[in-house]
Design an enzyme around this catalytic site. Structure first.
Site, PDB file in Angstrom:
ATOM      1  N   ASP A1077       4.624 -14.032  -2.742  1.00 38.86           N
ATOM      2  CA  ASP A1077       5.969 -13.470  -2.599  1.00 38.86           C
ATOM      3  C   ASP A1077       6.614 -13.971  -1.324  1.00 38.86           C
ATOM      4  O   ASP A1077       5.979 -14.030  -0.269  1.00 38.86           O
ATOM      5  CB  ASP A1077       5.876 -11.936  -2.574  1.00 38.86           C
ATOM      6  CG  ASP A1077       7.193 -11.284  -2.922  1.00 38.86           C
ATOM      7  OD1 ASP A1077       8.194 -12.009  -3.018  1.00 38.86           O
ATOM      8  OD2 ASP A1077       7.221 -10.056  -3.093  1.00 38.86           O
ATOM      9  N   LYS A1146      13.409  -0.873   3.609  1.00 41.72           N
ATOM     10  CA  LYS A1146      13.109  -2.197   3.050  1.00 41.72           C
ATOM     11  C   LYS A1146      14.203  -2.693   2.117  1.00 41.72           C
ATOM     12  O   LYS A1146      14.677  -3.834   2.239  1.00 41.72           O
ATOM     13  CB  LYS A1146      11.768  -2.158   2.307  1.00 41.72           C
ATOM     14  CG  LYS A1146      11.437  -3.495   1.637  1.00 41.72           C
ATOM     15  CD  LYS A1146      10.116  -3.437   0.864  1.00 41.72           C
ATOM     16  CE  LYS A1146       9.857  -4.773   0.166  1.00 41.72           C
ATOM     17  NZ  LYS A1146       8.589  -4.750  -0.611  1.00 41.72           N
ATOM     18  N   ASP A1300      11.980 -14.602  -6.482  1.00 41.88           N
ATOM     19  CA  ASP A1300      11.317 -15.212  -5.324  1.00 41.88           C
ATOM     20  C   ASP A1300       9.839 -14.824  -5.258  1.00 41.88           C
ATOM     21  O   ASP A1300       9.220 -14.897  -4.198  1.00 41.88           O
ATOM     22  CB  ASP A1300      12.015 -14.800  -4.023  1.00 41.88           C
ATOM     23  CG  ASP A1300      12.013 -13.298  -3.817  1.00 41.88           C
ATOM     24  OD1 ASP A1300      11.722 -12.565  -4.781  1.00 41.88           O
ATOM     25  OD2 ASP A1300      12.308 -12.847  -2.696  1.00 41.88           O
TER      26      ASP A1300
END
Length: 1386
Positions: A1077, A1146, A1300
């Site tokens: 990741d 986050k 991603d």
């Protein structure tokens, strides 16, 4: 004299004539009781006794005629009643209620208004009479109603005292009997006008009260208008202000205030400027108010009075506002690159060509070619007669009709078409002459050679050869063979030579894997399905896939169904089957009946394009099955949310089109050709044998292109699709849904054995508030829902287009030819239905420029998958046992009780109970929605258990890829991802187990700041917990349940246990995907673009010994700020002690680079705080606001270049959309054209040839500006993903992407990591920002000749040219160092 003056003041409706010998009988009538609270205060100030005169005069009329004349016409009031269905949790009741007419256009205003119906009724209900005048003294002002309504109308707190708001609605239906009363009324008029002027000052913020001013003035003055001649026969009563109020504020638009004025006034208030008065803002003079303060004679007043005309006033105001808008538009249009009228004209032309091409193709398929010719003539004639109408200029339209006449051998009609093409200046192409050659060959004319030679000469004059007829034309049926026969009549030995389409890339980033770089492409010789299937098995599942797409639906087992089926289930299923049988008969009958009516209307219609042919494309039974499917979909829907009726209708129309398309493939030979090519493609896919003499390795696209080139006989597979317009699909859906709504009935006494049969509509319309709008939805009758639930259907029906394929997907070849599924049309780009410009850019782009993007989609779709059986069994067990919120397995809505809803302390008991019930209903609706979503995902996963399947992919307009089917996909949440395992297994090798252990720790999210070695040591230290999780997942220690991704962690634990317990872990065959990741990938791209060394280090672009977790860094910065603020006594900082966690901020940090606003960030943080059980819920909102501010401050301090680039992106988008008037577009580094589809809202149109919104409206500047930075970054991370996937494929590395997050086998993680870093360096070694600037300058900049003068438009153009060239400066970060960064992707 007194009698003359008194007679003059008689109310006009009672004035029958005038004679000096007449005598008067005065009769005092009762005055009216005015209920309006505005009027009460005014009427309290005086006791008014009005004399009403009834006049009798001498007449030659007979007594009977006179009595008849005196009779008042009575109009009987007919009340209308409707059936009201009231449904509670445990009961249902029906009642009759009286209803009144409510226009649909006013429903949204009523729903969004905060004024209750009771208050509105008190303002608008008719006045009642009172018995005694003295009662007026007892009437009191309803101050509460006055203040409430005033606040709600103004939508703000009022600071004006009640005494200043004397009257807004006044009484004016009193008859003036005496001259003295007339002068008194004039005084009242003066007082009311003055008081209204004060009231007008206080209500200046509401534009619609301008209209009320007319109501007051004219409502009073109409009494004094004596210039109007009397009408003895008129019984109409002049409009009272109550009636005027109803007409203006209830029956007409209510919310028509000026938003620009509102914003200006708000801005002045924020600056501390005193509020403006009426004179400062209104552009109309108020002479009538000032004049009322002067003693003026009655005659001068009477001469200036006009009768009330609300419609005329409103028309004048609309015209004025229209002129203001036109003036503003004209000022803005000066800078625009293309005039809005020209844009609209181009949009109409595009809409006409698109719709006409699809319509004529439809008519030809129905053997209605002559009708199609009439349609063409109509639009040609309309275009020639009216300059504002578009011309028919598309040669494809004429070619469609030519092929239609050619199939029937009608040469004369074909010649007429050619003549019309010449008249319209339409240039003939190879397809045109191919149709002519076909037509000549199918006719019975003599001397065909002579005719063919004539047309060959015309071809030579246009540079078209005989070979071009076959090489550059598209064919269906046996057209290719027929044309070849015609050519051989004039050239007997002719053999066609077909041109091989270009196969190679034209992108510098892919130079290393071009066709001539064979050594770098050897991985393409390895099949993704090697060892999984035999050739015969692959051919068999290929045929199965084609049949699934023809059926358009699949049935899967309902996992929620209990094993034990009682007799009750069987009874209810019999009832359901009987109802279905009845519905099918009713639907069939209604469809035939309505279609016959539609046919009659079509013949009488003035429109050239009608709906009738579109309802002849399928058999009646097929339409019936589609409608039955819609009924099942409605029954299975959520109670709290449903798609709007318009969406349902458009979707149903799309289903009709899809079935029509598949039916046409079967008839015109395309399906047969697909089956032939696909069989050979499956052989190549499995064996990867050479396809030509060169022996070069090819990817899926190149192999398909070669196979099609080698098998050119028969129908063409690259025919460009001509889809029906969204308006046509919508109208088809309307036709079918009208049948469902009007004809499908249900017996509401079905569950009452002794009751009589009572049929009511099975579905009904619901108007649901949705923000500022009202959505029209369809809901099933509760009895129908109950019956469906009681049947406990054993299977669920799903569309084939939303399910994985059971055979390899068809590769994408071009932007216009279908891909993914074999027969089912699937869009390459996920775009709104009203946007067409990006597809036009894709058609205009060179074919080779799109190959990298298309090949990336094909590569992702070629990976075979299987379901992880043990994980599926566990999830099914948890799901059937009631779910588990912490494990992301939803519970059924019935499990939620009122006691589970928190009650707020200190609140009123009644209000608390009400709020809890509302919260309970909302929570149950949400739970049911999540439960249904999980039901479909688990049921479909169970259906694909023990078999191989594939996931076709497409992309959005930015280039981000998605699996077409939403239910089984790697893009799902944790539970959905854990169900997927790669079908092709590979040995773990030396480092495979190493990566499995590391992956298990990464999934927990607890070791983000630890090094690789530390994570591996931690994995070894808890190996007993890992094994316990694998062996006892639900009744063991449950270590995996504490992970951020629990189900994926459990799946990894099981794979580790299997590998460790195998005889040789290095030889263990594993298909479990390991993830790598990106570390806040958006910020990584920003740091690379700006060369920001500090930012690059924060997101692990720079090689460091320890990983840098930007989320933890931001959380640490916020914590330090919080400690400082807590010491200063800031309450949110004190409450947040111990709650500033990485997970809380986050999502906000991640989405900041994607354009999240402060409001959106606040919602994200609030959601995370609510999920923390220990956090006090009453402080969520205040603390989320505090954390949002601190998060943005921290990011601004950490990433300086990111802010500069974002600002440049934003400014460019603002100038492009606001000054140039165009949407922002660019090209990705891989050559994909991107155009932002954000435009101003447009009025929907049901016309079949409506222009697309992007060719009819200007772009929305705010959305264009806010979306450009995140969209550009998304296009960059998509380009990086695609480059990595293509190079992995060339090296035989299995690659899967979730944006991603990159997946591969455990033994190829190191290889994928190397490729990933190399491609990121290669991508950002390109001058990305400079290339973007050059593209925008070429696309949007103004020529020097437009910049010479000193006008404001020229200054704006100079700003545009200057800004587009002003690329932000780059820092000193070395992008090549990324290749040495261990934690870049980890």
């Amino acid at each position: 004299m007194h009698r003359l003056i008194s007679a003059r003041n008689i109310y006009q409706t009672n004035l029958q004539g005038f004679n000096s010998s007449s005598h008067y009988v005065a009769k005092i009538l009762n005055t009216t009781e005015v209920k309006c609270s505005y009027c009460r205060k005014f009427l309290q100030t005086s006791n008014i006794t009005e004399n009403f005169f009834s006049i009798r005069h001498q007449s030659t009329k007979t007594a009977s005629a006179l009595r008849a004349h005196k009779k008042k016409s009575k109009h009987k009031v007919y009340k209308k009643y409707g059936e009201l269905l009231e449904v509670n949790e445990g009961s249902m009741s029906e009642s009759m209620v009286s209803i009144s007419k409510l226009h649909a256009s006013h429903l949204s205003q009523l729903a969004s208004s905060t004024i209750s119906l009771g208050e509105l009724h008190q303002l608008t209900k008719p006045v009642k009479k009172i018995n005694h005048i003295k009662n007026l003294d007892k009437i009191k002002v309803d101050t509460e109603l006055l203040e409430t309504v005033k606040k709600k109308i103004l939508k703000k707190e009022s600071v004006i005292k009640l005494e200043d708001d004397t009257c807004a609605l006044i009484f004016s239906n009193h008859n003036i009997s005496r001259l003295e009363d007339t002068f008194k009324t004039k005084d009242y008029l003066d007082k009311v006008k003055e008081s209204y002027y004060d009231f007008r000052k206080t209500t200046i913020f509401h534009q619609s009260l301008k209209d009320l001013r007319y109501a007051i003035n004219e409502g009073l003055n109409q009494e004094l208008n004596f210039n109007k001649p009397p009408n003895p026969e008129s019984s109409a009563i002049p409009k009272s202000p109550h009636a005027v109020f109803r007409e203006i504020f209830v029956d007409n638009t209510f919310d028509n205030y000026d938003p620009e004025l509102m914003s200006q006034l708000s801005h002045l208030q924020l600056q501390g400027v005193s509020p403006l008065t009426l004179e400062d803002i209104c552009d109309t003079e108020h002479g009538d108010i000032s004049e009322s303060k002067v003693d003026v004679e009655l005659e001068s007043i009477v001469n200036n009075v006009q009768t009330l005309n609300v419609k005329k006033i409103q028309t004048a105001m609309k015209e004025k506002r229209k002129k203001i808008r036109e003036k503003r538009r004209a000022a803005k249009e000066v800078n625009m690159k293309e005039d809005i009228k020209q844009l609209g004209k181009r949009g109409k032309e595009e809409g006409l060509q698109r719709t006409l091409a699809a319509h004529l193709k439809l008519l030809c398929s129905l053997n209605m070619v002559s009708e199609g010719h009439h349609v063409l003539k109509y639009y040609r004639r309309r275009g020639s007669n009216r300059a504002d109408m578009p011309q028919v200029k598309d040669v494809q339209i004429y070619n469609t009709l030519l092929h239609g006449y050619a199939s029937e051998g009608k040469m004369e009609q074909a010649k007429e078409l050619l003549s019309q093409m010449g008249e319209g200046g339409i240039e003939m192409n190879a397809q045109t002459f191919a149709a002519i050659f076909e037509c000549v060959q199918r006719t019975d004319i003599e001397e065909k050679n002579k005719v063919l030679n004539f047309y060959q000469k015309l071809m030579d004059d246009r540079g078209i050869s005989l070979n071009d007829l076959l090489d550059k034309s598209k064919f269906l049926f046996d057209q290719r063979e027929t044309v070849l026969e015609a050519i051989r009549l004039i050239e007997p030995n002719f053999e066609p030579k077909y041109t091989l389409p270009p196969l190679d890339y034209d992108c510098p980033l892919l130079d290393r894997i071009k066709l001539d770089k064979v050594d770098n492409r050897k991985g393409l010789f390895t099949s993704p399905a090697e060892g999984l299937l035999t050739l015969d098995e692959l051919k068999a599942i290929g045929k199965e896939q084609i049949q699934m797409e023809i059926d358009s639906e699949i049935e899967v087992e309902n996992i929620a169904l209990k094993d034990d089926e009682s007799a009750t289930f069987r009874v209810y299923r019999e009832l359901w089957n009987e109802a279905e049988k009845e519905w099918r008969e009713v639907l069939k009958e209604a469809f035939i009946r309505n279609l016959s009516t539609l046919k009659s209307r079509s013949h009488a219609s003035q429109s050239a394009i009608t709906l009738y042919p579109y309802l002849k494309v399928l058999e009646v039974d097929e339409f019936v099955e589609l409608m039955m499917g819609e009924i099942m979909k409605l029954v299975s829907g959520s109670e709290s949310y449903s798609p709007t009726l318009k969406l349902l209708q458009r979707d149903l129309g799309a289903q009709v089109y899809s079935k029509y398309q598949i039916d046409q493939f079967k008839k015109n030979g395309v399906q047969k050709k697909i089956e032939q090519v696909y069989e050979k493609y499956c052989k190549w896919y499995l064996e990867r044998h050479p396809l030509d003499d060169s022996g070069r390795p090819y990817n899926g696209r190149q192999a398909w292109q070669l196979l099609v080139h080698q098998n050119r006989d028969g129908a063409s597979l690259d025919i460009e699709e001509t889809p029906w317009s969204s308006e046509i699909r919508l109208n088809i859906g309307k036709f079918l849904y009208n049948i469902i709504i009007n004809d499908v009935k249900i017996d509401v006494n079905l569950f009452k054995p002794k009751a009589k049969v009572k049929k009511l509509p099975a579905v009904y319309k619901v108007h649901r508030p949705w923000g500022r709008f009202v959505r029209l939805e369809l809901k099933p009758h509760p009895i129908l829902t109950r019956l469906c639930a009681a049947t406990a259907r054993p299977t669920l029906r799903m569309r084939t287009s939303l399910a994985p394929t059971v055979s390899p997907p068809a590769p994408w070849l071009t932007a216009t030819t279908p891909g993914a599924y074999l027969l089912t049309g699937t869009p390459l780009i996920r775009m709104p239905v009203y946007v067409m410009t990006q597809m036009q850019r894709l058609r205009e782009a060179p074919q080779t420029e799109l190959y990298p993007v298309l090949d990336s989609l094909n590569q992702l779709g070629e990976v075979p998958w299987v379901i992880n059986g043990p994980i599926l069994d566990l999830q099914l067990k948890v799901f059937k046992s009631g779910g588990d919120k912490k494990l992301d397995i939803p519970s059924p809505a019935s499990s939620l009780e009122l006691s589970d809803i928190d009650s707020s302390e200190g609140a009123n008991e009644a209000s608390t109970s009400y709020k809890r019930r509302i919260a309970l209903n909302r929570a149950r609706a949400d739970m049911h929605s999540l439960w249904c979503d999980s039901l479909y995902k688990l049921s479909l996963s169970n259906h694909y258990r023990n078999r191989v399947f594939w996931l076709p992919h497409n992309m959005d307009f930015r280039g981000r890829v998605y699996a077409v089917g939403p239910h089984v996909s790697a893009l799902g949440a944790d539970a959905a991802r854990a169900l997927l395992v790669m079908a092709r297994k590979r040995p773990l090798g030396e480092r495979g187990l190493y990566w499995l252990k590391l992956h298990a720790i990464n999934l927990t999210g607890t070791k983000k700041r630890s090094t690789i070695e530390e994570r591996l040591q931690f994995a070894d230290s808890i190996i007993d917990k890992i094994l316990d999780s694998a062996d006892h997942p639900l009744d063991g220690q449950g270590w995996w349940k504490k992970s951020e991704e629990p189900w994926q962690t459990l799946a990894c634990c099981m794979e580790i246990a299997n590998a460790i317990r195998s005889p040789n872990p290095a030889e263990y065959m594993c298909g479990f995907p390991v993830h790598q990741d990106g570390s806040c990938n958006g910020l990584q791209h920003y740091a690379a673009l700006g060369g920001d060394s500090a930012g690059a280090a924060a997101v692990n672009l720079a090689p460091l010994d320890r990983p840098q977790d930007v989320y933890s860094e931001v959380a640490a910065m916020i914590e330090s700020m919080r400690i400082r603020d807590a010491e200063a006594g800031v309450k949110p900082a004190i409450v947040l002690d111990g709650f500033v966690r990485r997970k809380v901020i986050k999502q906000t940090v991640m989405t900041t680079v994607y354009g999240v606003t402060r409001f959106g960030a606040r919602l994200q943080i609030a959601k995370q705080l609510k999920d923390i059980d220990e956090f006090p819920k009453e402080h969520v909102w205040a603390c989320s606001l505090y954390l949002t501010s601190k998060t943005f401050d921290s990011l601004k301090a950490m990433f300086t270049s990111t802010k500069l680039i974002q600002d440049w992106f934003t400014d460019c988008a603002k100038m492009i959309s606001g000054v140039c008037g165009e949407s922002v577009e660019w090209k990705t580094p891989l050559g994909l054209p991107v155009l932002q589809p954000y435009y101003r809202r447009s009025n929907s149109s049901n016309l079949p040839c409506a222009a697309p919104v992007d060719l009819n409206q200007r772009p929305c500047t705010m959305k264009q500006r806010n979306a450009f930075p995140p969209n550009f970054i998304h296009s960059l991370d998509s380009s990086h993903m695609m480059l990595t996937g293509l190079y992995c494929e060339a090296n035989a590395v299995t690659f899967v992407s979730v944006h991603d997050c990159f997946w591969t086998h455990p033994n190829t993680v190191d290889q994928m990591n190397k490729i990933c870093r190399e491609q990121f360096v290669a991508l950002h070694s390109q001058p990305i920002l400079e290339n973007l600037s050059d593209f925008m300058v070429k696309r949007y900049s103004y020529p020097e000749k437009d910049l010479n003068d000193d006008s404001a438009p020229a200054a704006n153009r100079k700003r545009v040219n200057s800004l587009l060239k002003k690329v932000p400066e780059k820092g000193d970060f070395d992008i090549k160092s990324v290749s040495r960064s261990v934690y870049f992707f980890s």
